[in-house]
Design a protein around this motif. Structure first.
Motif, PDB file in Angstrom:
ATOM      1  N   CYS A   1       2.079   4.002  -5.857  1.00 39.98           N
ATOM      2  CA  CYS A   1       2.720   4.124  -7.178  1.00 39.98           C
ATOM      3  C   CYS A   1       3.136   5.535  -7.544  1.00 39.98           C
ATOM      4  N   GLY A   2       2.745   6.549  -6.763  1.00 41.61           N
ATOM      5  CA  GLY A   2       3.133   7.919  -7.029  1.00 41.61           C
ATOM      6  C   GLY A   2       2.178   8.699  -7.918  1.00 41.61           C
ATOM      7  N   HIS A   3       1.107   8.065  -8.391  1.00 41.79           N
ATOM      8  CA  HIS A   3       0.141   8.764  -9.249  1.00 41.79           C
ATOM      9  C   HIS A   3      -0.364  10.007  -8.535  1.00 41.79           C
ATOM     10  N   VAL A   4      -0.312  11.163  -9.216  1.00 37.49           N
ATOM     11  CA  VAL A   4      -0.839  12.407  -8.659  1.00 37.49           C
ATOM     12  C   VAL A   4      -2.202  12.654  -9.293  1.00 37.49           C
ATOM     13  N   GLY A   5      -3.206  12.816  -8.433  1.00 37.67           N
ATOM     14  CA  GLY A   5      -4.571  13.056  -8.887  1.00 37.67           C
ATOM     15  C   GLY A   5      -5.192  14.195  -8.102  1.00 37.67           C
ATOM     16  N   CYS A   6      -6.316  14.690  -8.610  1.00 38.33           N
ATOM     17  CA  CYS A   6      -7.003  15.801  -7.944  1.00 38.33           C
ATOM     18  C   CYS A   6      -7.905  15.287  -6.820  1.00 38.33           C
ATOM     19  N   CYS A   7      -8.109  16.132  -5.826  1.00 41.32           N
ATOM     20  CA  CYS A   7      -8.860  15.790  -4.615  1.00 41.32           C
ATOM     21  C   CYS A   7     -10.359  15.660  -4.887  1.00 41.32           C
ATOM     22  N   ASP A   8     -11.077  15.189  -3.895  1.00 39.93           N
ATOM     23  CA  ASP A   8     -12.521  14.998  -4.032  1.00 39.93           C
ATOM     24  C   ASP A   8     -13.304  16.301  -4.058  1.00 39.93           C
ATOM     25  N   SER A   9     -12.693  17.427  -3.746  1.00 38.59           N
ATOM     26  CA  SER A   9     -13.351  18.717  -3.923  1.00 38.59           C
ATOM     27  C   SER A   9     -13.221  19.216  -5.358  1.00 38.59           C
ATOM     28  N   SER A  10     -12.283  18.664  -6.096  1.00 34.46           N
ATOM     29  CA  SER A  10     -12.067  19.028  -7.496  1.00 34.46           C
ATOM     30  C   SER A  10     -13.179  18.450  -8.359  1.00 34.46           C
ATOM     31  N   PRO A  11     -13.455  19.068  -9.512  1.00 31.86           N
ATOM     32  CA  PRO A  11     -14.551  18.583 -10.359  1.00 31.86           C
ATOM     33  C   PRO A  11     -14.444  17.109 -10.757  1.00 31.86           C
ATOM     34  N   ALA A  12     -13.248  16.634 -11.078  1.00 33.01           N
ATOM     35  CA  ALA A  12     -13.112  15.276 -11.618  1.00 33.01           C
ATOM     36  C   ALA A  12     -12.755  14.205 -10.583  1.00 33.01           C
ATOM     37  N   GLN A  13     -12.277  14.568  -9.430  1.00 36.70           N
ATOM     38  CA  GLN A  13     -11.989  13.622  -8.338  1.00 36.70           C
ATOM     39  C   GLN A  13     -11.129  12.433  -8.788  1.00 36.70           C
ATOM     40  N   ALA A  20       0.818  -1.215   0.000  1.00 34.71           N
ATOM     41  CA  ALA A  20       0.000   0.000   0.000  1.00 34.71           C
ATOM     42  C   ALA A  20       0.851   1.264   0.000  1.00 34.71           C
ATOM     43  N   ILE A  21       2.086   1.177   0.490  1.00 34.18           N
ATOM     44  CA  ILE A  21       2.989   2.320   0.507  1.00 34.18           C
ATOM     45  C   ILE A  21       4.352   1.887  -0.008  1.00 34.18           C
ATOM     46  N   ASP A  22       4.833   2.582  -1.040  1.00 29.52           N
ATOM     47  CA  ASP A  22       6.166   2.361  -1.587  1.00 29.52           C
ATOM     48  C   ASP A  22       6.918   3.674  -1.437  1.00 29.52           C
ATOM     49  N   THR A  23       7.821   3.744  -0.484  1.00 30.09           N
ATOM     50  CA  THR A  23       8.522   4.993  -0.192  1.00 30.09           C
ATOM     51  C   THR A  23       9.469   5.413  -1.312  1.00 30.09           C
ATOM     52  N   SER A  24       9.739   4.524  -2.266  1.00 30.69           N
ATOM     53  CA  SER A  24      10.652   4.870  -3.361  1.00 30.69           C
ATOM     54  C   SER A  24       9.920   5.340  -4.617  1.00 30.69           C
ATOM     55  N   ALA A  25       8.591   5.234  -4.663  1.00 29.40           N
ATOM     56  CA  ALA A  25       7.828   5.623  -5.850  1.00 29.40           C
ATOM     57  C   ALA A  25       7.786   7.148  -5.980  1.00 29.40           C
ATOM     58  N   ALA A  26       8.298   7.651  -7.071  1.00 28.72           N
ATOM     59  CA  ALA A  26       8.306   9.097  -7.319  1.00 28.72           C
ATOM     60  C   ALA A  26       6.931   9.555  -7.786  1.00 28.72           C
ATOM     61  N   PRO A  27       6.574  10.814  -7.527  1.00 28.35           N
ATOM     62  CA  PRO A  27       5.294  11.323  -8.020  1.00 28.35           C
ATOM     63  C   PRO A  27       5.256  11.329  -9.550  1.00 28.35           C
ATOM     64  N   SER A  28       4.059  11.154 -10.098  1.00 30.48           N
ATOM     65  CA  SER A  28       3.901  11.084 -11.552  1.00 30.48           C
ATOM     66  C   SER A  28       4.091  12.433 -12.239  1.00 30.48           C
ATOM     67  N   GLY A  29       4.047  13.504 -11.498  1.00 29.61           N
ATOM     68  CA  GLY A  29       4.219  14.848 -12.061  1.00 29.61           C
ATOM     69  C   GLY A  29       3.911  15.887 -11.022  1.00 29.61           C
ATOM     70  N   THR A  30       3.729  17.123 -11.467  1.00 30.17           N
ATOM     71  CA  THR A  30       3.464  18.223 -10.541  1.00 30.17           C
ATOM     72  C   THR A  30       1.994  18.589 -10.479  1.00 30.17           C
ATOM     73  N   GLY A  31       1.172  17.937 -11.305  1.00 31.80           N
ATOM     74  CA  GLY A  31      -0.267  18.185 -11.325  1.00 31.80           C
ATOM     75  C   GLY A  31      -1.015  16.895 -11.528  1.00 31.80           C
ATOM     76  N   CYS A  32      -2.330  16.961 -11.513  1.00 28.28           N
ATOM     77  CA  CYS A  32      -3.168  15.783 -11.715  1.00 28.28           C
ATOM     78  C   CYS A  32      -2.896  15.197 -13.098  1.00 28.28           C
ATOM     79  N   ALA A  33      -2.520  13.937 -13.147  1.00 23.77           N
ATOM     80  CA  ALA A  33      -2.159  13.289 -14.409  1.00 23.77           C
ATOM     81  C   ALA A  33      -3.301  13.324 -15.416  1.00 23.77           C
ATOM     82  N   PRO A  50       9.773  14.836  -5.016  1.00 22.82           N
ATOM     83  CA  PRO A  50       9.245  15.903  -4.178  1.00 22.82           C
ATOM     84  C   PRO A  50       7.976  15.451  -3.465  1.00 22.82           C
ATOM     85  N   THR A  51       7.719  16.035  -2.317  1.00 22.91           N
ATOM     86  CA  THR A  51       6.562  15.644  -1.518  1.00 22.91           C
ATOM     87  C   THR A  51       5.380  16.582  -1.678  1.00 22.91           C
TER      88      THR A  51
END
Length: 114
Positions: free
Chosen positions: A36-48, A5-18, A89-90
């Motif tokens: 896996c590092g996938h960056v996505g938008c939060c549940d307050s965002s339109p697409a969640q 469930a947590i991989d401390t070596s997985a880098a983020p997929s980018g600087t914004g929602c993929a 980056p975190t």
């Protein structure tokens, strides 16, 4: 929670929602999959997209990808968690707008969030 469930070596997929980046969308806040590092938008965002990623991938744990925030969320249990430091980056860049990205946020964005 499984060991994967947590991989401390997985880098983020980018600087914004993929998905928003691919579709020309926008987001309010960002979340990073702890597996896996996938960056996505939060549940307050339109697409969640972050919760959609959790449901579709089976990766239940996400960390805030906002500057100064280090909390984890378990989509499966609906609880905040403590977690280990993840690969840098975190967070999104400090100069990235909220909501973002600059130039794609509609003027009536407040009416469009959840």
């Amino acid at each position: 929670m499984t060991n994967d469930a947590i991989d401390t070596s997985a880098a983020p997929s980018g600087t914004g929602c993929a998905e928003c980046e691919d579709s020309g969308g926008w987001w309010l806040h960002l979340r990073r999959c702890a597996a896996c590092g996938h960056v996505g938008c939060c549940d307050s965002s339109p697409a969640q997209h972050a919760s959609g990623h959790a449901a579709g991938s089976g990766h239940p744990i996400a960390m805030s990808f906002e500057p100064g925030e280090d909390w984890f969320w378990n989509y499966r249990s609906g609880e905040f968690l403590d977690g280990p430091p993840l690969a840098e980056p975190t967070s999104r860049p400090l100069d990235q707008t909220v909501p973002g990205p600059a130039g794609r946020v509609p003027a009536d964005w407040r009416r469009r969030i959840h």
